[in-house]
Write a protein that holds these residues in place. Structure first.
Motif, short mmCIF file in Angstrom:
data_model
loop_
_atom_site.label_atom_id
_atom_site.label_comp_id
_atom_site.label_asym_id
_atom_site.label_seq_id
_atom_site.Cartn_x
_atom_site.Cartn_y
_atom_site.Cartn_z
N LEU A 208 0.65 -1.13 0.09
CA LEU A 208 -0.05 -0.01 0.09
C LEU A 208 0.99 1.12 0.18
O LEU A 208 1.80 1.34 0.68
N PHE A 209 0.57 2.33 -0.86
CA PHE A 209 1.28 3.53 -1.09
C PHE A 209 0.21 4.66 -0.81
O PHE A 209 -0.69 4.85 -1.66
N SER A 210 0.46 5.53 0.37
CA SER A 210 -0.65 6.66 0.62
C SER A 210 0.30 7.46 1.32
O SER A 210 0.68 7.36 2.45
N PRO A 211 0.65 8.88 0.81
CA PRO A 211 0.30 9.01 -0.84
C PRO A 211 1.02 8.25 -1.53
O PRO A 211 1.80 7.39 -1.21
N ILE A 212 0.49 8.38 -2.91
CA ILE A 212 1.06 7.36 -3.96
C ILE A 212 2.43 7.35 -4.34
O ILE A 212 2.89 6.63 -4.92
N ASN A 213 3.01 8.68 -3.76
CA ASN A 213 4.45 8.36 -4.07
C ASN A 213 5.27 8.30 -2.87
O ASN A 213 6.52 8.34 -2.93
N GLN A 214 4.66 7.54 -1.83
CA GLN A 214 5.41 6.98 -0.72
C GLN A 214 6.59 6.04 -1.52
O GLN A 214 6.17 5.19 -2.18
N PRO A 215 7.76 6.03 -0.71
CA PRO A 215 8.67 5.22 -1.23
C PRO A 215 8.64 3.90 -1.16
O PRO A 215 7.55 3.33 -0.15
N TRP A 216 9.09 2.95 -2.01
CA TRP A 216 9.09 1.37 -1.95
C TRP A 216 9.53 0.96 -0.46
O TRP A 216 10.76 1.59 0.07
N PRO A 217 9.10 0.03 0.24
CA PRO A 217 7.96 -0.85 -0.22
C PRO A 217 6.67 -0.42 0.21
O PRO A 217 5.68 -1.23 0.14
N PHE B 184 -12.64 -8.08 3.04
CA PHE B 184 -13.17 -6.76 3.17
C PHE B 184 -12.08 -5.98 4.45
O PHE B 184 -11.45 -6.77 5.04
N HIS B 185 -12.40 -4.76 4.28
CA HIS B 185 -11.71 -3.97 5.11
C HIS B 185 -12.47 -3.03 6.11
O HIS B 185 -12.72 -1.83 5.84
N GLU B 186 -13.41 -3.85 6.72
CA GLU B 186 -14.34 -3.08 7.61
C GLU B 186 -13.78 -3.11 9.04
O GLU B 186 -14.06 -2.23 9.65
N GLN B 187 -13.39 -4.48 9.39
CA GLN B 187 -12.98 -4.49 10.76
C GLN B 187 -11.50 -3.90 11.02
O GLN B 187 -11.07 -3.23 12.29
N ASP B 188 -10.80 -3.77 9.86
CA ASP B 188 -9.50 -2.90 9.85
C ASP B 188 -9.53 -2.08 8.68
O ASP B 188 -8.84 -2.06 7.53
N PRO B 189 -10.15 -0.84 8.96
CA PRO B 189 -10.51 0.02 7.70
C PRO B 189 -8.92 0.57 7.25
O PRO B 189 -8.19 1.06 7.97
N ILE B 190 -9.04 0.73 5.96
CA ILE B 190 -7.86 1.19 5.31
C ILE B 190 -8.24 2.78 4.61
O ILE B 190 -9.04 2.66 3.59
N LEU B 191 -8.14 3.68 5.48
CA LEU B 191 -8.16 5.16 5.15
C LEU B 191 -6.87 5.80 4.45
O LEU B 191 -5.80 5.59 4.68
N PHE B 192 -7.26 6.71 3.54
CA PHE B 192 -5.91 7.31 2.89
C PHE B 192 -6.52 8.72 2.54
O PHE B 192 -7.53 9.30 2.71
N ASP B 193 -5.48 9.68 2.54
CA ASP B 193 -5.37 11.07 2.11
C ASP B 193 -4.24 11.03 0.89
O ASP B 193 -3.09 10.29 0.92
N ASN B 194 -4.60 12.20 0.00
CA ASN B 194 -3.61 12.37 -1.05
C ASN B 194 -3.43 11.22 -2.01
O ASN B 194 -2.11 10.68 -2.30
N GLY B 195 -4.56 10.48 -2.26
CA GLY B 195 -4.44 9.30 -3.01
C GLY B 195 -4.09 8.22 -2.41
O GLY B 195 -3.73 7.82 -1.40
N LEU B 196 -4.27 7.03 -3.22
CA LEU B 196 -4.07 5.53 -3.05
C LEU B 196 -3.64 4.68 -4.03
O LEU B 196 -3.96 4.69 -4.97
N LEU B 197 -2.58 3.96 -3.68
CA LEU B 197 -1.95 2.74 -4.72
C LEU B 197 -1.78 1.44 -3.89
O LEU B 197 -1.08 1.74 -2.95
N ILE B 198 -2.24 0.52 -4.32
CA ILE B 198 -2.38 -1.00 -3.86
C ILE B 198 -1.81 -1.67 -4.67
O ILE B 198 -2.53 -1.86 -5.98
#
Length: 396
Positions: free
Chosen positions: A285-294, A341-355
Motif C-alpha cells: 500500500l502506498f499513500s500518498p501514492i509517491n510513498q517510497p518502496w516498499p 473486506f476492510h471493515e474491521q481494519d479500515p484502510i483510510l487514505f489521503d492524497n491518493g492511494l495505490l495498492i
C-alpha cells in the motif's frame, strides 16, 4: 404523475428517466382512449382487443394503431418494450425525501441487448443497497450508471461481485452480510451501498437469451457508515476492474487513485495460472501514492492477505472478513478466487492511494520476502497469470 409517449422500442424506465421522472407501473385507463390524447399520441385506429403484452398500452409505429387500453392489469412492468411500438408510460416526479426505491422483475428475460432494468431520479443523496439475481449465466453483465454517466462506472458479473471467480455455482448456499448465494443454483445476493446524488440507471444484458428473476433496491437519504467510519453522503464508489494476463513478477494495480481521500472497502481476486506459485505475491500500500518502496506491506503472501496460510491448505472457507471461494489446483490449469473486506481494519487514505499485488514474489539475500522489487531469488516457479479482479473504494 403524467402520461407520456416513449420512443420506438423504449421501455418506460428509459422514457420517464429521459424526462427527469420515474416510472410508475400503475396505469389506469378506465377502458378509455383518453390516455393517448393526454400522452400526445396521434392514433389512426383503436384496437379494442383486451390488453395482452407488457409493451402496452402503446401505439404501433408503422400504422399508428393504438392498442392495449382495454382491461389493463393493475400494474405493467416498466421494463417491457417491443421494437415496433411506442409505450404509454406513467411518470412521477422525483418528490420523495425519505423512502425506499427499487423494483422486482419476475419471469422476465434478458439477451445481448442492453436493457434498463431500473432507473430513478432523486432530490437528495441516496444509495442502492441490494441486488439479487437467479439464475446467473456467466455472461450476465450488470451496469450502474451514476448521476447521468454516459459510460457506467460500475460494471459487474454477479458471481465475481460476490467474491467468486469462474462463475463457480457449486457451493451449497452461503452468505455474509455483504453478499452470498442463497440457493443450490444461483440466487446471488449483493448488498454493497452504491451512493448517488441525482440519478441511478441500472442495465442488464447477456450473450444468450434466458429467463431470470431479479431485484434491485435502495434508499433515499440513507446514512453511510462502514467499520465505524462515517462515509460522506456525497462520496463516490470507485470500482477497479482488471481482466488481463500478467507476466511472472509483474505488479497488478489493485487500486490506483491519484488524489483525494477515502476508504478502501474490499477486493476480489481471481487467477488462472499453471501452478499456485503466484500465491507467493505480496500486497503493498502506498499513500500518498509517491510513498517510497516498499510502502506499507499489507501481506506476506497472497493467502496471508486473505487470512489463510500455506497455499490455503484448509480448503475453501467463507468468513465475514475474508474467504476462499474457489480453488482447483490442476497442473497447468490452476484456478483460484478469494475476497477480503476492510471493515474491521479500515484502510483510510489521503492524497491518493495505490495498492499493488505481485504475480509471484522474491526473497532478498537474507531470506526475507516482500522487501525488494528486483534482483532477488524467485520463490517457486510462478508463471504468466490471467487475473480477473474487482476492487471497491469510497472516495470523497
Amino acid at each position: 404523475g403524467k402520461f407520456i409517449l416513449g420512443e420506438v422500442g423504449t421501455n418506460c424506465f428509459d422514457a420517464c428517466y429521459s424526462q427527469g421522472m420515474n416510472c410508475n407501473p400503475n396505469i389506469n385507463t378506465n377502458n378509455s382512449t383518453e390516455i393517448y390524447a393526454e400522452a400526445g399520441a396521434n392514433c389512426s385506429t383503436y384496437d379494442k382487443s383486451p390488453w395482452w403484452a407488457n409493451d402496452q398500452p402503446s401505439i404501433v409505429a408503422k400504422n399508428g394503431q393504438c392498442v392495449g387500453f382495454i382491461d389493463v392489469p393493475q400494474a405493467v412492468i416498466c421494463q417491457g418494450s417491443y421494437p415496433t411500438t411506442r409505450r404509454i408510460c406513467n411518470c412521477d416526479a422525483p418528490s420523495k425525501k425519505l423512502g425506499t426505491i427499487g423494483t422486482g422483475y419476475s419471469q422476465g428475460y434478458i439477451d445481448n441487448t442492453e436493457r434498463t432494468m431500473f432507473a430513478e431520479h432523486v432530490t437528495t443523496s441516496s444509495a442502492m443497497t441490494h441486488f439479487w439475481l437467479t439464475p446467473a449465466e456467466n455472461t450476465t453483465l450488470v451496469k450502474y450508471y451514476i448521476d447521468g454517466e454516459s459510460e457506467a462506472s460500475i460494471q459487474i458479473y454477479p458471481y465475481l461481485a460476490c467474491g467468486t471467480g469462474f462463475n463457480d455455482d457449486t457451493a451449497e448456499p452461503w452468505g455474509i452480510k455483504y453478499f452470498g448465494k442463497g440457493a443450490k443454483t444461483g440466487a446471488w445476493t449483493w448488498n454493497f451501498k452504491i451512493p448517488f446524488q441525482k440519478s441511478i440507471r441500472i442495465t442488464m444484458q447477456a450473450q444468450n437469451l434466458f429467463v431470470l428473476y431479479t431485484i434491485f433496491r435502495g434508499g433515499i437519504n440513507l446514512p453511510l457508515q462502514i467499520g465505524g467510519v462515517d462515509i460522506p453522503k456525497t462520496a463516490k464508489m470507485v470500482q477497479t476492474r482488471i481482466n488481463q494476463v500478467y507476466e511472472r513478477m509483474d505488479f497488478v494495480p489493485i487500486v490506483n487513485i491519484t488524489s483525494g481521500s477515502g476508504m478502501f472497502f474490499m477486493h476480489t481476486l481471481a487467477v488462472r495460472s499453471n501452478n499456485l506459485n503466484f500465491l507467493e505475491g505480496c500486497y503493498h500500500l502506498f499513500s500518498p501514492i509517491n510513498q517510497p518502496w516498499p510502502g506499507t506491506v499489507l501481506s506476506t503472501g497472497t493467502e496471508d492477505f486473505f487470512d489463510s496460510a500455506y497455499y490455503f491448505n484448509g480448503g475453501e472457507f467463507r468468513l465475514p472478513v475474508s474467504g476462499l471461494t474457489h480453488l482447483n489446483a490442476v497442473a497447468n490449469d490452476t484456478t483460484f478466487s478469494a475476497y477480503r473486506f476492510h471493515e474491521q481494519d479500515p484502510i483510510l487514505f489521503d492524497n491518493g492511494l495505490l495498492i499493488k499485488w505481485r504475480n509471484g514474489d522474491m526473497t532478498d539475500r537474507s531470506g526475507i520476502k516482500c522487501l525488494i522489487e528486483s534482483g532477488g531469488h524467485v520463490n517457486g516457479d510462478p508463471r504468466d497469470s490471467h487475473v480477473m479482479m474487482y476492487s471497491w473504494t469510497y472516495t470523497w
